[in-house]
Design an enzyme around this catalytic site. Structure first.
Site: not given
Length: 209
Positions: A11, A13, A102
Site C-alpha cells: 500500500d 499512504d 486507493s
C-alpha cells in the site's frame, strides 16, 4: 520468523509514506467547499476517493467533485514524508514489488514525488479498477501485472480495508500499526527485513518465533 514470497504488494499512504495530515486537510477543505458535513467522512480511511465522493454526493456531481478533490490533494503536499523502513524495504525487494493504492494516479505521483520515494514499475491505482479496497480487485491486479500467484504474495497495509482486500485476494498480510487483523503485525517497516533470495523474497521478523 522467516517467510518467503514470490512478490510483495505495498500500500502507499500510511505504509510507505506519511500523508496523514495532508489527506485530512484535503478532505476537510473538499467537504467545506462541496457543502458536505466533515463528520460524514468518518470511517472512510483506506477507501478510494471515487467511492467516498460517490457515498456523499448525488451522481450528477461525482465527476466534478472527484476532480476537485484531486486538484486539492495534488497541490497540498506539506508534511508528506517517507515512513521508517519504507525506502529500505522497497529497495531490498527490487523489481519483485508493486504499489497498490486507493489514490488516483495523479495524487499518487504527486505524493511519492513530495516524499522523494523512488517510483516503481508496477503501480495499481484507483484509476485501474472498478471496485477498490476492501474488494480484492486491486491486489489481484497487482499480482497479475507481476505475473505471480496472489496466494504467493505478501500484502503490506496499514488499514482494515486494505488488509481485507489483501486477504480476499488470497495473499498473506503484514499489518503496520496496532489493533489490525493480519497474519503478521509490526509497528512499521523498520521492524522487518526483506531480501531477495534466488527467485523469492524473504521476510524476516526479528524476535518472532
Amino acid at each position: 520468523m522467516r517467510l518467503e514470497f514470490d512478490a510483495v504488494l505495498f500500500d502507499l499512504d500510511g505504509t510507505l509514506i506519511d500523508s496523514t495530515e495532508a489527506v485530512r486537510r484535503a478532505w476537510r477543505r473538499w467537504a467545506e467547499e462541496e457543502g458536505v458535513d466533515p463528520a460524514r467522512l468518518a470511517g472512510t480511511k483506506g477507501k478510494p476517493a471515487k467511492e467516498i465522493v460517490a457515498s456523499l454526493l448525488p451522481p450528477e456531481r461525482h465527476e466534478e467533485a472527484l476532480a476537485h478533490y484531486s486538484h486539492i490533494a495534488t497541490h497540498d503536499l506539506e508534511g508528506v514524508v517517507v515512513l521508517p523502513g519504507a525506502r529500505e524495504a522497497t529497495e531490498a525487494v527490487g523489481d519483485r514489488k508493486a504499489i497498490v493504492t486507493s489514490c488516483t494516479r495523479d495524487v499518487t505521483t504527486a505524493r511519492t514525488a513530495a516524499a522523494r520515494l523512488p517510483t516503481t514499475d508496477v503501480l495499481v491505482t484507483a484509476d485501474d479498477v472498478d471496485r477498490g479496497k476492501p474488494e480484492p480487485a486491486p491486489y489481484l491486479l497487482g499480482a497479475r501485472m507481476l505475473g505471480v500467484d496472489p496466494r504467493r504474495c505478501l500484502v503490506v497495509e496499514d488499514t482494515a480495508a486494505g488488509l481485507t482486500s489483501g486477504r480476499a485476494a488470497g495473499c498473506t498480510t503484514l499489518g503496520l500499526g496496532n489493533d489490525l487483523a493480519a497474519d503478521v503485525v509490526v509497528p512499521d517497516l523498520s521492524h522487518v527485513r526483506f531480501e531477495v533470495v534466488g527467485d523469492r523474497v524473504a521476510l524476516t521478523v526479528p524476535g518472532e518465533g
